[in-house]
Every structure is written in C-alpha cells, then in structure tokens.
Design a protein around this motif. Structure first.
Motif, PDB file in Angstrom:
ATOM      1  N   ALA A 110       3.955   9.854   4.589  1.00  0.00           N
ATOM      2  CA  ALA A 110       4.886   8.728   4.591  1.00  0.00           C
ATOM      3  C   ALA A 110       4.187   7.513   5.189  1.00  0.00           C
ATOM      4  O   ALA A 110       3.291   7.657   6.031  1.00  0.00           O
ATOM      5  N   PRO A 111       4.582   6.316   4.807  1.00  0.00           N
ATOM      6  CA  PRO A 111       3.989   5.112   5.404  1.00  0.00           C
ATOM      7  C   PRO A 111       4.465   4.970   6.846  1.00  0.00           C
ATOM      8  O   PRO A 111       5.665   5.073   7.118  1.00  0.00           O
ATOM      9  N   THR A 112       3.530   4.780   7.754  1.00  0.00           N
ATOM     10  CA  THR A 112       3.886   4.681   9.181  1.00  0.00           C
ATOM     11  C   THR A 112       3.380   3.411   9.836  1.00  0.00           C
ATOM     12  O   THR A 112       3.718   3.149  10.988  1.00  0.00           O
ATOM     13  N   GLU A 113       2.564   2.634   9.143  1.00  0.00           N
ATOM     14  CA  GLU A 113       2.025   1.421   9.762  1.00  0.00           C
ATOM     15  C   GLU A 113       1.850   0.318   8.734  1.00  0.00           C
ATOM     16  O   GLU A 113       1.886   0.559   7.523  1.00  0.00           O
ATOM     17  N   ALA A 114       1.662  -0.884   9.244  1.00  0.00           N
ATOM     18  CA  ALA A 114       1.458  -2.049   8.374  1.00  0.00           C
ATOM     19  C   ALA A 114       0.271  -1.785   7.450  1.00  0.00           C
ATOM     20  O   ALA A 114      -0.706  -1.152   7.838  1.00  0.00           O
ATOM     21  N   GLY A 115       0.377  -2.265   6.230  1.00  0.00           N
ATOM     22  CA  GLY A 115      -0.710  -2.103   5.273  1.00  0.00           C
ATOM     23  C   GLY A 115      -0.607  -0.848   4.435  1.00  0.00           C
ATOM     24  O   GLY A 115      -1.418  -0.653   3.534  1.00  0.00           O
ATOM     25  N   GLU A 116       0.391   0.013   4.723  1.00  0.00           N
ATOM     26  CA  GLU A 116       0.574   1.245   3.959  1.00  0.00           C
ATOM     27  C   GLU A 116       1.852   1.174   3.141  1.00  0.00           C
ATOM     28  O   GLU A 116       2.805   0.500   3.508  1.00  0.00           O
ATOM     29  N   MET A 117       1.859   1.922   2.041  1.00  0.00           N
ATOM     30  CA  MET A 117       3.090   2.106   1.282  1.00  0.00           C
ATOM     31  C   MET A 117       3.024   3.435   0.554  1.00  0.00           C
ATOM     32  O   MET A 117       1.941   3.975   0.324  1.00  0.00           O
ATOM     33  N   ALA A 118       4.190   3.967   0.241  1.00  0.00           N
ATOM     34  CA  ALA A 118       4.291   5.156  -0.604  1.00  0.00           C
ATOM     35  C   ALA A 118       4.961   4.723  -1.898  1.00  0.00           C
ATOM     36  O   ALA A 118       5.688   3.731  -1.938  1.00  0.00           O
ATOM     37  N   ILE A 119       4.708   5.468  -2.951  1.00  0.00           N
ATOM     38  CA  ILE A 119       5.274   5.158  -4.263  1.00  0.00           C
ATOM     39  C   ILE A 119       5.600   6.466  -4.961  1.00  0.00           C
ATOM     40  O   ILE A 119       4.995   7.503  -4.661  1.00  0.00           O
ATOM     41  N   ASP A 120       6.546   6.420  -5.883  1.00  0.00           N
ATOM     42  CA  ASP A 120       6.919   7.642  -6.595  1.00  0.00           C
ATOM     43  C   ASP A 120       5.747   8.134  -7.445  1.00  0.00           C
ATOM     44  O   ASP A 120       4.921   7.352  -7.924  1.00  0.00           O
ATOM     45  N   ALA A 121       5.672   9.449  -7.600  1.00  0.00           N
ATOM     46  CA  ALA A 121       4.540  10.074  -8.276  1.00  0.00           C
ATOM     47  C   ALA A 121       4.412   9.627  -9.729  1.00  0.00           C
ATOM     48  O   ALA A 121       3.301   9.466 -10.237  1.00  0.00           O
ATOM     49  N   GLY A 122       5.528   9.408 -10.413  1.00  0.00           N
ATOM     50  CA  GLY A 122       5.467   8.960 -11.808  1.00  0.00           C
ATOM     51  C   GLY A 122       4.813   7.597 -11.950  1.00  0.00           C
ATOM     52  O   GLY A 122       3.990   7.376 -12.844  1.00  0.00           O
ATOM     53  N   SER A 123       5.164   6.683 -11.059  1.00  0.00           N
ATOM     54  CA  SER A 123       4.554   5.355 -11.094  1.00  0.00           C
ATOM     55  C   SER A 123       3.081   5.432 -10.716  1.00  0.00           C
ATOM     56  O   SER A 123       2.249   4.718 -11.291  1.00  0.00           O
ATOM     57  N   ALA A 124       2.748   6.303  -9.769  1.00  0.00           N
ATOM     58  CA  ALA A 124       1.341   6.475  -9.382  1.00  0.00           C
ATOM     59  C   ALA A 124       0.523   6.977 -10.569  1.00  0.00           C
ATOM     60  O   ALA A 124      -0.616   6.536 -10.774  1.00  0.00           O
ATOM     61  N   ARG A 125       1.100   7.881 -11.366  1.00  0.00           N
ATOM     62  CA  ARG A 125       0.399   8.357 -12.572  1.00  0.00           C
ATOM     63  C   ARG A 125       0.148   7.195 -13.538  1.00  0.00           C
ATOM     64  O   ARG A 125      -0.936   7.079 -14.110  1.00  0.00           O
ATOM     65  N   GLN A 126       1.150   6.332 -13.730  1.00  0.00           N
ATOM     66  CA  GLN A 126       0.965   5.179 -14.616  1.00  0.00           C
ATOM     67  C   GLN A 126      -0.140   4.261 -14.121  1.00  0.00           C
ATOM     68  O   GLN A 126      -0.863   3.654 -14.913  1.00  0.00           O
TER      69      GLN A 126
END
Length: 176
Positions: A110-126
């Motif tokens: 999970a994102p815990t600090e500035a500069g990080e993000m999480a994204i759904d797996a389907g969008s990551a595949r795209q």
C-alpha cells in the motif's frame, strides 16, 4: 454483463461503514469538474466522532476528483476504450482497515509515503507497469506528476469494473 453484475453484487455485500460524514452538497460528479472549491470537513472531526458512544472507529478518507492516469504516450489511460469517465480515475487516500476497504493489495505494498501510489491491477496491465515503476498522472490542477508504483490492487471478491482506481497515502491525497 454477468461479470459486471457479479462485481457489483460483491461490492454490495462488502462490509460498509454505518455512517459516512461528508460536507453538505459534496458531489464529485462529472458535471462539477473544474467548478468552484471542493468542500471538505476537518480531519479533526474523525477524532471527535471516534469519541462518540457506539463508534468503533472513524477513519478519514480523501477523494481526489479529476485525476487522469496517463499512458506512455501521455494520453489518458483507457480513453480509446470508452467506458466510465473517459479516462478519469477514481482516486483517493488508501484506507488500511480491511473491513472498511473494498480493495486489497495483490502485489507490492500500500502507498505509505509521498511519491508513492497504488493502482488497480487491470490498469497496471494496460500500462505494462509493475511496483517500482513510475506512473504519470494529470492532477485536478492540470499539472502532471510522477509517482512510484508501490502496489497493485483489486476489489475484494470482485472482478474489475473497467475503471482505473488510484490510491495515495493520506497526506498526499490531502495535498492533491
């Protein structure tokens, strides 16, 4: 259609908060994009609510409207495929309490600090992106900002809905 129906059924069965507190008139629909100031409630309200009788916990959450994930060519992800929002993502702060989060991390963290993000797996595949890669988003201000992908998510007990989901730590979501 069956997959979408099963996904929505699973989301409805997911444990949800009994009460949601939000500013009067808060509406993050497309009709209000780029119109006026986004209404908020103070973060300290969560502490006040936590002390109320019968409250198990109060968890503040920030929704960030008008966020667009950009592909490698700088175009909105999924715009060419149509669907919900025309490339606009559902973006918010990560809620670490699994009982109140319909989303889980399936790869990475999970994102815990500035500069990080999480994204759904389907969008990551795209995007052909994996944890550790940089992803560019266009923010509500129109500025572009890169974030390091900390993890990939999926809806618990559900298939994707054809929408991009983006998550930041609470402080980053507040700033955005």
């Amino acid at each position: 259609t069956d997959s979408l129906g099963a996904s929505l059924d699973a989301l409805i069965r997911q444990e949800q908060p009994d009460v949601t507190v939000e500013p009067a008139g808060a509406d993050f629909s497309g009709e209000l994009q780029d119109v006026g100031q986004i209404l908020t409630v103070p973060e300290s309200l969560a502490t006040t609510i936590s002390g109320s009788p019968g409250v198990d916990r109060a968890i503040p959450r920030v929704l960030v409207p008008n966020v667009v994930v950009l592909d490698q060519d700088g175009r909105p992800l999924g715009l060419d495929r149509g669907g919900f929002g025309g490339g606009t993502a559902i973006a918010q702060s990560w809620v670490a309490e699994p009982r109140l989060n319909a989303t889980e991390i399936v790869t990475g963290d999970a994102p815990t600090e500035a500069g990080e993000m999480a994204i759904d797996a389907g969008s990551a595949r795209q995007l052909a992106a994996a944890p550790g890669d940089d992803v560019t988003v266009m923010l509500p201000t129109g500025e572009r900002e890169q974030f390091r992908l900390s993890g990939l998510t999926q809806l618990q007990n559900a298939a994707g809905l054809g929408v991009t989901f983006v998550y930041w730590d609470f402080g980053t979501a507040q700033r955005l």
